[in-house]
Design an enzyme around this catalytic site. Structure first.
Site, short mmCIF file in Angstrom:
data_model
loop_
_atom_site.label_atom_id
_atom_site.label_comp_id
_atom_site.label_asym_id
_atom_site.label_seq_id
_atom_site.Cartn_x
_atom_site.Cartn_y
_atom_site.Cartn_z
N VAL A 117 0.79 -1.36 -0.10
CA VAL A 117 -0.06 -0.12 -0.10
C VAL A 117 0.95 1.34 0.08
O VAL A 117 0.66 2.15 -0.72
CB VAL A 117 -1.03 0.07 1.32
CG1 VAL A 117 -1.81 1.37 1.39
CG2 VAL A 117 -1.99 -1.18 1.23
N GLU A 118 1.95 1.28 0.67
CA GLU A 118 2.75 2.44 0.73
C GLU A 118 3.67 2.61 -0.28
O GLU A 118 3.89 3.90 -0.83
CB GLU A 118 3.66 2.15 2.06
CG GLU A 118 2.84 2.38 3.32
CD GLU A 118 2.13 3.69 3.74
OE1 GLU A 118 2.53 4.70 2.85
OE2 GLU A 118 1.52 3.79 4.66
N SER A 119 4.28 1.64 -1.02
CA SER A 119 5.10 1.96 -2.15
C SER A 119 4.96 1.16 -3.47
O SER A 119 5.89 0.79 -4.16
CB SER A 119 6.36 1.90 -1.53
OG SER A 119 7.00 0.38 -1.29
#
Length: 349
Positions: A117-119
């Site tokens: 989700v973050e990267s």
């Protein structure tokens, strides 16, 4: 043109006695050296910072934005491609993820889901120079105190030698690397798992996974247990919950938008069931209810650790569902299309 207008507004909104950006930067440089950061590190970090970045001010001014409903966000974000890429990334790093998960007592699938989700599993972790972005936000009066502290933290990261200046990049607001830590979180939670002397959340998978796991562990993840599960809630049960079950108190809106924890037996009495109509599993662990427009989730205390990463139910539920999907061997299917219109709300990150 919009960039110019925003910068002009930021300048004209300052009190007359406020120093120019150059004067402000000179004072900040002196304070950084006084805090023990090497002068050569400060000079190099601030050498290319000549004025506030209008694009950063534009993004900051746009924080009060319309966001999707929980259902719409999940359907839009949790795509078959994200899940398929997650399974592929998990398979490629399975041994390391399982080792890190065991070391920190955090499920490998949750570590992988946050990474995704973050990267997008390390594919994108931000391209904006962190020091310049934080200097802009620290100079701007709207949230100056917070970002000034983060700027000094970023300089301390350079001072320690964990990353060189050319690679110190991240989001517009200063979140860094594949884990999207703010500099303060980096100093508290980033890990040098492979023992090479660097806490490299930008390019080292071992440090990336261990830093995510260390964050969750320190934020209250207590075992390898689940984050929660989706449940079926009838209109009558939803009404009874609204009448009989108190909301939680908390510092962020998402905490206040879920219920106090109750034992599974109580949720069963209220009429809650698993999708398909089966009874809830028996257990003693208290569970809180997260309600969307049409989808509902009973979540464990471990869910709070994900909310600490980003206090948004859309984010946290997506992480939980993505982790479960990554660990599953079942077919990858799109999420159900939302039945409700998007909700307008303010999101703080």
């Amino acid at each position: 043109m919009l960039h110019t207008v925003l910068l002009a507004l930021a300048l004209t909104q300052e009190p007359a006695a406020r120093p120019s950006f150059t004067e402000w930067l000179d004072a900040l440089r002196a304070e950084a050296v006084g805090r023990g950061i090497k002068p050569e590190v400060v000079d190099a970090a601030l050498a290319g910072v000549e004025e506030p970045l209008p694009a950063i001010l534009e993004r900051d001014r746009a924080q009060a934005e319309t966001v999707f409903s929980l259902e719409h966000y999940i359907a839009r974000r949790l795509t078959p491609k994200l899940i398929a890429n997650g399974r592929e990334a998990f398979a490629a790093h399975r041994e390391l993820l399982e080792e890190v998960g065991a070391a920190y007592a955090v499920p490998p699938r949750i570590i992988a889901a946050i990474w995704g989700v973050e990267s997008n599993y390390g594919r994108f972790s931000g391209v904006r120079p962190t020091v310049a972005a934080l200097a802009t936000l620290a100079w701007d009066p709207r949230r100056a105190t917070f970002f000034r502290g983060e700027l000094f933290n970023a300089l301390e990261i350079l001072n320690r030698g964990d990353i060189d200046l050319s690679h110190l990049k991240g989001s517009w607001a200063g979140a860094m690397g594949q884990v999207q830590f703010m500099p303060s979180s980096y100093l508290k939670f980033a890990e040098d798992y492979d023992g090479d002397g660097l806490r490299d959340i930008w390019s080292d998978p071992a440090d990336v996974f261990a830093s995510i796991a260390n964050y969750l562990s320190n934020r209250g993840w207590t075992s390898a247990a689940s984050w929660g599960r989706e449940v079926s809630v009838s209109e009558e049960t939803a009404r009874r919950v609204r009448v009989d079950v108190e909301p939680r108190a908390g510092s962020c809106q998402a905490i206040r938008n879920m219920t106090v924890p109750l034992p599974p037996s109580r949720w069963q009495e209220l009429g809650m069931r698993l999708p398909g109509g089966k009874a809830l599993p028996k257990g003693d662990e208290p569970l809180s209810l997260v309600s969307g427009s049409t989808r509902y989730f009973l979540v464990t205390p471990n869910y709070d650790a994900i909310l600490d990463y980003n206090c948004s139910h859309s984010y946290a539920i997506t992480v939980g569902l993505l982790g479960d999907a990554i660990a599953s061997t079942g077919p990858v299917r799109p999420q159900p299309a939302p039945k409700a219109h998007a909700k307008a709300s303010k999101r703080k990150r």
